[in-house]
Design an enzyme around this catalytic site. Sequence first.
Site, mmCIF file in Angstrom:
data_model
loop_
_atom_site.group_PDB
_atom_site.id
_atom_site.type_symbol
_atom_site.label_atom_id
_atom_site.label_comp_id
_atom_site.label_asym_id
_atom_site.label_seq_id
_atom_site.Cartn_x
_atom_site.Cartn_y
_atom_site.Cartn_z
ATOM 1 N N ARG A 15 -9.029 75.387 17.371
ATOM 2 C CA ARG A 15 -9.635 76.121 17.483
ATOM 3 C C ARG A 15 -11.007 76.516 17.981
ATOM 4 O O ARG A 15 -11.089 74.774 18.131
ATOM 5 C CB ARG A 15 -9.986 77.857 16.312
ATOM 6 C CG ARG A 15 -8.918 77.703 15.988
ATOM 7 C CD ARG A 15 -8.342 77.858 14.264
ATOM 8 N NE ARG A 15 -7.757 78.788 13.311
ATOM 9 C CZ ARG A 15 -6.962 78.292 12.490
ATOM 10 N NH1 ARG A 15 -7.412 77.095 12.244
ATOM 11 N NH2 ARG A 15 -6.781 78.608 12.690
ATOM 12 N N LYS A 36 -11.085 78.069 9.611
ATOM 13 C CA LYS A 36 -10.374 79.509 9.236
ATOM 14 C C LYS A 36 -9.557 78.880 7.389
ATOM 15 O O LYS A 36 -9.111 77.963 7.050
ATOM 16 C CB LYS A 36 -9.207 80.080 10.079
ATOM 17 C CG LYS A 36 -8.912 81.178 10.179
ATOM 18 C CD LYS A 36 -8.223 81.607 11.042
ATOM 19 C CE LYS A 36 -7.945 83.370 11.357
ATOM 20 N NZ LYS A 36 -6.870 83.298 12.479
ATOM 21 N N HIS A 88 -8.861 80.610 24.406
ATOM 22 C CA HIS A 88 -7.753 80.440 23.247
ATOM 23 C C HIS A 88 -6.433 80.466 23.653
ATOM 24 O O HIS A 88 -5.351 79.332 23.035
ATOM 25 C CB HIS A 88 -7.714 81.652 23.318
ATOM 26 C CG HIS A 88 -7.419 81.573 21.639
ATOM 27 N ND1 HIS A 88 -7.843 80.493 20.727
ATOM 28 C CD2 HIS A 88 -6.173 81.954 20.563
ATOM 29 C CE1 HIS A 88 -7.227 80.641 19.283
ATOM 30 N NE2 HIS A 88 -6.334 82.297 19.658
ATOM 31 N N ARG A 108 -4.969 76.742 23.077
ATOM 32 C CA ARG A 108 -3.963 76.865 21.795
ATOM 33 C C ARG A 108 -2.947 76.763 21.922
ATOM 34 O O ARG A 108 -1.626 76.478 21.567
ATOM 35 C CB ARG A 108 -5.188 77.135 20.512
ATOM 36 C CG ARG A 108 -4.529 77.252 19.657
ATOM 37 C CD ARG A 108 -5.523 77.538 18.557
ATOM 38 N NE ARG A 108 -5.021 77.845 17.406
ATOM 39 C CZ ARG A 108 -5.057 77.122 16.030
ATOM 40 N NH1 ARG A 108 -5.724 76.137 16.365
ATOM 41 N NH2 ARG A 108 -4.652 77.145 14.856
ATOM 42 N N HIS A 142 -2.382 76.073 9.851
ATOM 43 C CA HIS A 142 -2.134 77.126 9.859
ATOM 44 C C HIS A 142 -1.200 77.338 8.117
ATOM 45 O O HIS A 142 -1.072 76.624 7.886
ATOM 46 C CB HIS A 142 -0.937 77.747 11.034
ATOM 47 C CG HIS A 142 -0.478 78.403 12.264
ATOM 48 N ND1 HIS A 142 -0.054 78.172 13.424
ATOM 49 C CD2 HIS A 142 -1.958 78.370 12.790
ATOM 50 C CE1 HIS A 142 -0.989 78.529 14.082
ATOM 51 N NE2 HIS A 142 -1.932 78.541 13.567
ATOM 52 N N TYR A 165 1.867 81.756 18.537
ATOM 53 C CA TYR A 165 1.780 81.370 19.161
ATOM 54 C C TYR A 165 2.069 80.951 20.662
ATOM 55 O O TYR A 165 2.014 80.537 21.654
ATOM 56 C CB TYR A 165 0.467 79.486 18.668
ATOM 57 C CG TYR A 165 -0.747 79.989 18.497
ATOM 58 C CD1 TYR A 165 -2.009 80.209 19.020
ATOM 59 C CD2 TYR A 165 -0.828 80.170 17.124
ATOM 60 C CE1 TYR A 165 -2.722 80.821 18.858
ATOM 61 C CE2 TYR A 165 -2.263 81.001 16.813
ATOM 62 C CZ TYR A 165 -3.071 80.827 17.288
ATOM 63 O OH TYR A 165 -4.568 80.463 17.231
#
Length: 301
Positions: free
Chosen positions: A139, A162, A233, A236, A267, A276
């Site tokens: 990220r 995250k 982004h 990713r 994740h 993704y």
Amino acid sequence: MLKAIEAYLALGRATGFAMLNAECLLKSFAAYATERGQTHVHAQTAIDWAARGPSVAQRDARLKAVCRFVRHVRVEDARHELPPANHFGARKTRRAPHIYSAAEIDRLIEAALRLRPKGGLRPRTYAALIALLSVTGLRISEALKLTVADLTRDGLLIRETKFRKTRLTPLHDTAAAGLEHYLARRRPCSEADPVFVDARGVPLRYIAVKESFDRLVSGAGIAPASRRRPRLHDLRHAFAVRVLQGGAEDRSRRHANMAALATYMGHVNIYATYWYLEATADLMRDVAVAGEAFFAEGRQS
């Protein structure tokens, strides 16, 4: 109700969740319910409170925050009513990502190296940042928070990202060498210093990186597949797709590869990794080949 909410938040934090948004929403709901003289969750009250959100997505998020709390608290107190979670009928939409090709990434890095001032730190910083994002799928917030101390022999130490997770992200030898080369060209720095800085030695800000990246996309001549400009982004997304395309041909190993990819990308579960992925021509070709082989095997048996 507020006491039960505090206990719920404390449990969530003890298991590693920040609960910041949940705290804000649930305390707002508790105040609204108190105005109605209620000490337990009433489904209609929750719906009325959630309906104050300015958009369908926000109304849905508000109601689901209450639902999660009720599912927890009802174990000990069944007087709390569980609202219908899908009352507002919101659906999360996904913007189709731009899957950068290897050639496009090369052009982005070349465009970064042409940034001004020529021969200064800025071109090398953006080239190193784009290269790192493309080969790790980090990220952007994770990359910008990296410090020199986070570059270890075993890879990058991604701290408290995250979901408040910390993970180790292994690097290919070429990626590690590229980062070391970039740091060697920089002014002397301590282990506490950020990896990516501007000309003043100040950590790069996301908004500055985004604006510069948008200009680099245009400068690299990358045409969007849709009307929307390719995003930072999307690197990713491109990383996740590229890993899947380059995975082992043995289909029995695909599940293990997906689990490894989910862990590498930080994740919480594999469903976030599916978000993704994109149906590229190469992936669809692999699916077609696998399908033909499956049906051919069935006909032979």
